[in-house]
Design a protein around this motif. Structure first.
Motif, PDB file in Angstrom:
ATOM      1  N   VAL A   8      37.050 -89.560  44.844  1.00 41.55           N
ATOM      2  CA  VAL A   8      37.681 -90.241  45.968  1.00 41.55           C
ATOM      3  C   VAL A   8      37.280 -91.712  45.971  1.00 41.55           C
ATOM      4  O   VAL A   8      38.110 -92.597  46.185  1.00 41.55           O
ATOM      5  CB  VAL A   8      37.310 -89.561  47.308  1.00 41.55           C
ATOM      6  N   TYR A  14      43.093 -93.603  47.788  1.00 40.15           N
ATOM      7  CA  TYR A  14      42.106 -93.318  48.831  1.00 40.15           C
ATOM      8  C   TYR A  14      41.431 -94.612  49.270  1.00 40.15           C
ATOM      9  O   TYR A  14      41.195 -94.826  50.458  1.00 40.15           O
ATOM     10  CB  TYR A  14      41.054 -92.320  48.339  1.00 40.15           C
ATOM     11  N   VAL A  17      43.550 -96.552  51.760  1.00 40.08           N
ATOM     12  CA  VAL A  17      43.555 -95.962  53.103  1.00 40.08           C
ATOM     13  C   VAL A  17      42.194 -96.142  53.769  1.00 40.08           C
ATOM     14  O   VAL A  17      42.113 -96.485  54.960  1.00 40.08           O
ATOM     15  CB  VAL A  17      43.961 -94.472  53.047  1.00 40.08           C
ATOM     16  N   GLU A  65      47.389 -86.226  44.217  1.00 41.18           N
ATOM     17  CA  GLU A  65      46.490 -86.999  45.075  1.00 41.18           C
ATOM     18  C   GLU A  65      47.292 -87.816  46.087  1.00 41.18           C
ATOM     19  O   GLU A  65      46.955 -87.854  47.278  1.00 41.18           O
ATOM     20  CB  GLU A  65      45.641 -87.908  44.210  1.00 41.18           C
ATOM     21  N   VAL A  69      47.017 -87.578  50.229  1.00 37.67           N
ATOM     22  CA  VAL A  69      46.779 -88.753  51.074  1.00 37.67           C
ATOM     23  C   VAL A  69      47.942 -88.937  52.044  1.00 37.67           C
ATOM     24  O   VAL A  69      47.738 -89.242  53.222  1.00 37.67           O
ATOM     25  CB  VAL A  69      46.549 -90.015  50.214  1.00 37.67           C
TER      26      VAL A  69
END
Length: 87
Positions: A8, A14, A17, A65, A69
């Motif tokens: 991550v 990621y 975010v 992924e 997300v």
């Protein structure tokens, strides 16, 4: 668990975010959050490759992924909209 945390931490989506959330956005900013143009372009490319059955295993993992997300961001946006309606 440590491997998951490291994955991550090294993931651009990621990271994008997390950086946004660390900026302590308002509910309105959360509701209006959009991934960067570079991220959107990468998603478009992966989706196109997926439609044509040309994804590598690594690209499939990346697309998965993005999907995870996106689900998380949708939940955030739903909560943000609820808060906005209450105010």
């Amino acid at each position: 668990f440590k491997d998951t945390i490291m994955a991550v931490a090294q993931s651009p989506v990621y990271d994008e975010v997390l950086e946004f959330l660390l900026s302590t956005p308002t509910p309105e900013q959360i509701a209006n959050f959009r991934p960067s143009e570079g991220t959107q372009e990468r998603i478009r490319l992966l989706l196109e490759l997926n439609r044509n059955n040309k994804l590598t295993a690594e690209q499939q993992a990346e697309l998965d992924e993005f999907s995870q997300v996106e689900h998380f961001v949708r939940l955030l946006k739903a909560r943000a909209h609820q808060k906005l309606l209450k105010s």
